[in-house]
Design a protein around this motif. Structure first.
Motif, PDB file in Angstrom:
ATOM      1  N   TRP A  25       5.241   6.424   1.543  1.00 13.29           N
ATOM      2  CA  TRP A  25       5.383   5.782   2.347  1.00 13.29           C
ATOM      3  C   TRP A  25       5.030   4.379   2.062  1.00 13.29           C
ATOM      4  O   TRP A  25       4.029   4.202   1.456  1.00 13.29           O
ATOM      5  CB  TRP A  25       4.774   5.745   4.127  1.00 13.29           C
ATOM      6  CG  TRP A  25       6.013   6.932   4.283  1.00 13.29           C
ATOM      7  CD1 TRP A  25       5.613   8.411   4.098  1.00 13.29           C
ATOM      8  CD2 TRP A  25       6.869   6.457   5.290  1.00 13.29           C
ATOM      9  NE1 TRP A  25       6.662   8.929   4.460  1.00 13.29           N
ATOM     10  CE2 TRP A  25       7.688   8.184   6.094  1.00 13.29           C
ATOM     11  CE3 TRP A  25       7.435   5.225   5.598  1.00 13.29           C
ATOM     12  CZ2 TRP A  25       8.430   7.829   6.464  1.00 13.29           C
ATOM     13  CZ3 TRP A  25       7.980   5.983   6.464  1.00 13.29           C
ATOM     14  CH2 TRP A  25       8.908   6.830   6.661  1.00 13.29           C
ATOM     15  N   HIS A  26       5.263   3.006   1.973  1.00 12.60           N
ATOM     16  CA  HIS A  26       4.656   2.021   1.600  1.00 12.60           C
ATOM     17  C   HIS A  26       4.630   0.785   2.623  1.00 12.60           C
ATOM     18  O   HIS A  26       5.278   0.748   3.565  1.00 12.60           O
ATOM     19  CB  HIS A  26       5.318   0.614   0.664  1.00 12.60           C
ATOM     20  CG  HIS A  26       6.328   1.386  -0.057  1.00 12.60           C
ATOM     21  ND1 HIS A  26       5.452   1.574  -1.933  1.00 12.60           N
ATOM     22  CD2 HIS A  26       7.476   2.782  -0.432  1.00 12.60           C
ATOM     23  CE1 HIS A  26       6.292   1.717  -2.282  1.00 12.60           C
ATOM     24  NE2 HIS A  26       7.148   3.116  -1.370  1.00 12.60           N
ATOM     25  N   LEU A  27       3.499   0.060   2.804  1.00 13.99           N
ATOM     26  CA  LEU A  27       3.604  -0.756   3.442  1.00 13.99           C
ATOM     27  C   LEU A  27       3.522  -2.176   2.908  1.00 13.99           C
ATOM     28  O   LEU A  27       2.492  -2.723   2.067  1.00 13.99           O
ATOM     29  CB  LEU A  27       2.070  -1.370   4.435  1.00 13.99           C
ATOM     30  CG  LEU A  27       1.674  -2.358   5.112  1.00 13.99           C
ATOM     31  CD1 LEU A  27       2.589  -2.068   6.452  1.00 13.99           C
ATOM     32  CD2 LEU A  27       0.368  -2.322   5.995  1.00 13.99           C
ATOM     33  N   ILE A  28       4.567  -2.897   3.116  1.00 13.35           N
ATOM     34  CA  ILE A  28       5.275  -4.166   2.226  1.00 13.35           C
ATOM     35  C   ILE A  28       4.507  -4.963   2.747  1.00 13.35           C
ATOM     36  O   ILE A  28       5.318  -5.644   4.000  1.00 13.35           O
ATOM     37  CB  ILE A  28       6.658  -4.393   1.847  1.00 13.35           C
ATOM     38  CG1 ILE A  28       6.857  -2.815   1.104  1.00 13.35           C
ATOM     39  CG2 ILE A  28       6.848  -5.435   0.800  1.00 13.35           C
ATOM     40  CD1 ILE A  28       8.467  -2.701   1.210  1.00 13.35           C
TER      41      ILE A  28
ATOM     42  N   GLU B  39       7.494  -2.755   8.765  1.00 15.61           N
ATOM     43  CA  GLU B  39       6.995  -1.664   8.705  1.00 15.61           C
ATOM     44  C   GLU B  39       6.739  -0.750   7.735  1.00 15.61           C
ATOM     45  O   GLU B  39       7.604  -0.787   7.046  1.00 15.61           O
ATOM     46  CB  GLU B  39       7.973  -0.693   9.737  1.00 15.61           C
ATOM     47  CG  GLU B  39       8.386  -1.883  11.545  1.00 15.61           C
ATOM     48  CD  GLU B  39       7.681  -2.207  12.314  1.00 15.61           C
ATOM     49  OE1 GLU B  39       7.023  -1.460  12.287  1.00 15.61           O
ATOM     50  OE2 GLU B  39       7.373  -3.424  12.558  1.00 15.61           O
ATOM     51  N   PRO B  40       6.579   0.627   8.128  1.00 14.13           N
ATOM     52  CA  PRO B  40       6.256   1.592   7.224  1.00 14.13           C
ATOM     53  C   PRO B  40       7.857   1.989   6.524  1.00 14.13           C
ATOM     54  O   PRO B  40       8.615   2.437   7.381  1.00 14.13           O
ATOM     55  CB  PRO B  40       5.794   2.690   7.612  1.00 14.13           C
ATOM     56  CG  PRO B  40       4.772   1.880   8.899  1.00 14.13           C
ATOM     57  CD  PRO B  40       5.696   1.024   9.242  1.00 14.13           C
ATOM     58  N   VAL B  41       7.814   1.918   5.340  1.00 15.46           N
ATOM     59  CA  VAL B  41       8.890   2.109   4.926  1.00 15.46           C
ATOM     60  C   VAL B  41       9.009   3.315   3.545  1.00 15.46           C
ATOM     61  O   VAL B  41       7.988   3.474   3.169  1.00 15.46           O
ATOM     62  CB  VAL B  41       9.633   0.781   3.791  1.00 15.46           C
ATOM     63  CG1 VAL B  41      10.279   1.429   2.985  1.00 15.46           C
ATOM     64  CG2 VAL B  41       9.254  -0.948   4.125  1.00 15.46           C
ATOM     65  N   ARG B  42       9.856   4.275   3.625  1.00 20.62           N
ATOM     66  CA  ARG B  42       9.637   4.924   2.608  1.00 20.62           C
ATOM     67  C   ARG B  42      11.217   5.364   1.970  1.00 20.62           C
ATOM     68  O   ARG B  42      12.043   4.945   1.686  1.00 20.62           O
ATOM     69  CB  ARG B  42      10.794   6.505   4.066  1.00 20.62           C
ATOM     70  CG  ARG B  42      10.761   8.138   2.929  1.00 20.62           C
ATOM     71  CD  ARG B  42       9.286   8.622   2.459  1.00 20.62           C
ATOM     72  NE  ARG B  42       9.061   9.690   2.164  1.00 20.62           N
ATOM     73  CZ  ARG B  42       9.089  10.688   1.412  1.00 20.62           C
ATOM     74  NH1 ARG B  42       9.220   9.450   0.085  1.00 20.62           N
ATOM     75  NH2 ARG B  42       8.244  11.173   1.111  1.00 20.62           N
ATOM     76  N   SER B  43      10.636   5.223   0.619  1.00 21.47           N
ATOM     77  CA  SER B  43      10.939   5.150  -0.734  1.00 21.47           C
ATOM     78  C   SER B  43      11.393   6.171  -1.532  1.00 21.47           C
ATOM     79  O   SER B  43      10.456   7.745  -0.519  1.00 21.47           O
ATOM     80  CB  SER B  43      10.563   4.357  -1.695  1.00 21.47           C
ATOM     81  OG  SER B  43       9.852   4.400  -2.203  1.00 21.47           O
TER      82      SER B  43
ATOM     83  N   ILE C 229       0.914  -1.099   0.049  1.00 20.26           N
ATOM     84  CA  ILE C 229      -0.391   0.077   0.044  1.00 20.26           C
ATOM     85  C   ILE C 229       0.602   1.563  -0.267  1.00 20.26           C
ATOM     86  O   ILE C 229       1.845   1.121   0.580  1.00 20.26           O
ATOM     87  CB  ILE C 229      -1.069  -0.366   1.037  1.00 20.26           C
ATOM     88  CG1 ILE C 229      -2.210  -1.475   1.110  1.00 20.26           C
ATOM     89  CG2 ILE C 229      -1.901   1.213   1.180  1.00 20.26           C
ATOM     90  CD1 ILE C 229      -2.418  -1.199   2.550  1.00 20.26           C
ATOM     91  N   LEU C 230       1.058   1.796  -0.906  1.00 18.00           N
ATOM     92  CA  LEU C 230       1.430   2.974  -1.438  1.00 18.00           C
ATOM     93  C   LEU C 230       0.730   4.782  -0.649  1.00 18.00           C
ATOM     94  O   LEU C 230      -0.760   4.629  -1.228  1.00 18.00           O
ATOM     95  CB  LEU C 230       1.751   3.232  -2.772  1.00 18.00           C
ATOM     96  CG  LEU C 230       3.252   4.689  -3.022  1.00 18.00           C
ATOM     97  CD1 LEU C 230       3.998   4.709  -2.271  1.00 18.00           C
ATOM     98  CD2 LEU C 230       3.624   4.407  -4.382  1.00 18.00           C
ATOM     99  N   VAL C 231       1.575   5.288   0.346  1.00 17.92           N
ATOM    100  CA  VAL C 231       0.260   6.455   0.448  1.00 17.92           C
ATOM    101  C   VAL C 231       1.825   8.093  -0.015  1.00 17.92           C
ATOM    102  O   VAL C 231       2.947   7.533   0.971  1.00 17.92           O
ATOM    103  CB  VAL C 231      -0.059   6.680   2.417  1.00 17.92           C
ATOM    104  CG1 VAL C 231      -0.378   8.094   2.540  1.00 17.92           C
ATOM    105  CG2 VAL C 231      -0.689   5.335   2.435  1.00 17.92           C
TER     106      VAL C 231
END
Length: 427
Positions: A374-377, A366-370, A289-291
């Motif tokens: 922010w991604h939940l993978i 965990e939420p990941v910043r790229s 999920i990308l926010v």
């Protein structure tokens, strides 16, 4: 009262003198277009190269030659960072910390252990953070500017696929040392002849036992000069075609060259080989999920939002697929419930790839910043692909792309350097 005023004036003079002395410790050493390189930056890079050489028991050329190479490296870096600023490329603190956390995890270390190892090496953590930030930014600049210069024909892919088929999906790998005796922009016949003579002299020195690393640092115009010319491990089909034809079947410690190209004369050393290895492809099946943070949705709120989604899904109070369809801002996967299908993890941006590498099937990150947000993978599964026809085609494409991207990166950097206004200010 007069005594007090005089004391204050004397204090101000001493304070000004102290500041002036402090400022004099640094100076502008190079003007690069709209930017500058400070003397302290040059000294820091030279110090770093010397520290690395000492740790690896390597000889170095004279301080003058080392300084010249350091200035060239910093000019290239400065130009890329100026371009990044014009393009609006920025790396946020959360994204930076996520990347550093991934670096620590890849070294099987905690953040505290990483900090401790930096202190032991005499490196400031704040300086390390900014170095990593600049590396990420320059990577984005190169990808944005070089990718569009790479063109691959179907015939090239078919030819390489045939070669891979002929080799039974087994590829030799070489670790190469590289020295480039470069041409100036629009070289004359005299320039080319002079470069050839310098290259022949370098070959002669190497054949008589001179240290390759030392000569590379002192003489090479290649992008890896400060690493002693070490290009690292290269697949025979991923290295420049000129190099592949020249080093194939060469023994360890063989010297090859000079080889002429549009950039100059190349001298290669086969540092090591890794023999024959079977080509297999690790693939992952995942969803996300990308926010994307915005003026309305801050970095912290976007991160907290995804952390909440994770807890709700794990508690059985929400469905990942439905959340992705409703909230994900990745148009390519949102309608599929965030499903990214099977893919080579190398296809993903570094932060996403690194997060997947830490997960077991079924686990959530965990939420990941790229760079995208922010991604939940969730990692669904892993597999080793045995190279079907489609896989062979993708493999061939990637090998050709990597080779051409490396070649075009060198060309792009050289063109940018040639077009720049550079003034070295002698002390």
């Amino acid at each position: 009262m007069k005594f007090i005023i005089r004391a204050l004036m004397l204090g101000a003079i001493l304070s000004f003198s102290s500041v002036a002395q402090e400022v004099m410790l640094d100076r502008v050493a190079v003007i690069v277009d709209q930017g500058v390189i400070l003397e302290s930056e040059i000294n820091a890079l030279v110090k770093e190269v010397k520290r690395n050489a000492e740790a690896n028991n390597q000889e170095l050329p004279s301080d003058r030659a080392l300084r010249t190479q350091a200035i060239e490296r910093l000019i290239t870096k400065n130009l890329q960072l100026q371009m990044a600023e014009r393009m609006g490329i920025q790396i946020s603190d959360p994204q930076l910390e996520q990347t550093i956390g991934n670096i620590a995890a890849n070294q099987n270390a905690t953040m505290e252990q990483l900090r401790a190892s930096l202190i032991a090496e005499g490196i400031s953590y704040d300086d390390y953070r900014e170095d990593i930030r600049e590396e990420i930014i320059m990577g984005e600049v190169r990808r944005a500017n070089v990718r569009r210069r790479v063109y691959i024909t179907p015939q090239e892919i078919d030819t390489l696929m045939g070669l891979i088929e002929q080799q039974g999906a087994e590829q030799a790998e070489y670790r190469l040392g590289h020295i480039l005796i470069g041409f100036p922009a629009d070289p004359t016949d005299e320039d080319i002849q002079a470069a050839r003579e310098r290259a022949d002299k370098v070959i002669s020195l190497l054949e008589s036992g001179s240290d390759f690393t030392k000569i590379a640092i002192a003489s090479s115009s290649g992008n890896e000069a400060l690493e002693g010319g070490d290009m690292g491990w290269l697949n025979i089909n991923a290295m420049p075609t000129l190099f592949a034809e020249a080093v194939q079947n060469k023994d360890v410690d063989s010297l090859v060259g000079p080889i002429r190209s549009g950039a100059g004369f190349h001298i290669l050393k086969v540092i090591d080989t890794r023999g024959i290895e079977k080509v297999t492809v690790q693939e992952v099946k995942s969803r996300h999920i990308l926010v994307k943070p915005s003026i309305i949705l801050s970095e912290d709120k976007a991160k907290a939002m995804l952390a909440g989604f994770k807890e709700d899904v794990k508690a059985g109070e929400a469905d990942f697929e439905e959340l992705a369809k409703e909230y994900s801002e990745d148009p390519g996967s949102a309608l599929r419930g965030g499903d990214l299908g099977w893919s080579n993890p190398d296809n993903y941006v570094p932060a996403f790839k690194d997060a997947l590498a830490q997960l077991e099937p079924g686990e959530f990150s965990e939420p990941v910043r790229s760079v995208h947000g922010w991604h939940l993978i969730q990692l669904i599964d892993r597999r080793v692909d045995d190279a079907t026809d489609k896989r062979k085609e993708e493999k061939a494409y990637q090998l050709i792309f990597n080779r051409k991207f490396a070649e075009e990166t060198e060309n792009w950097l050289r063109e940018m350097r040639d077009a720049a206004y550079v003034e070295v200010i002698e002390s």
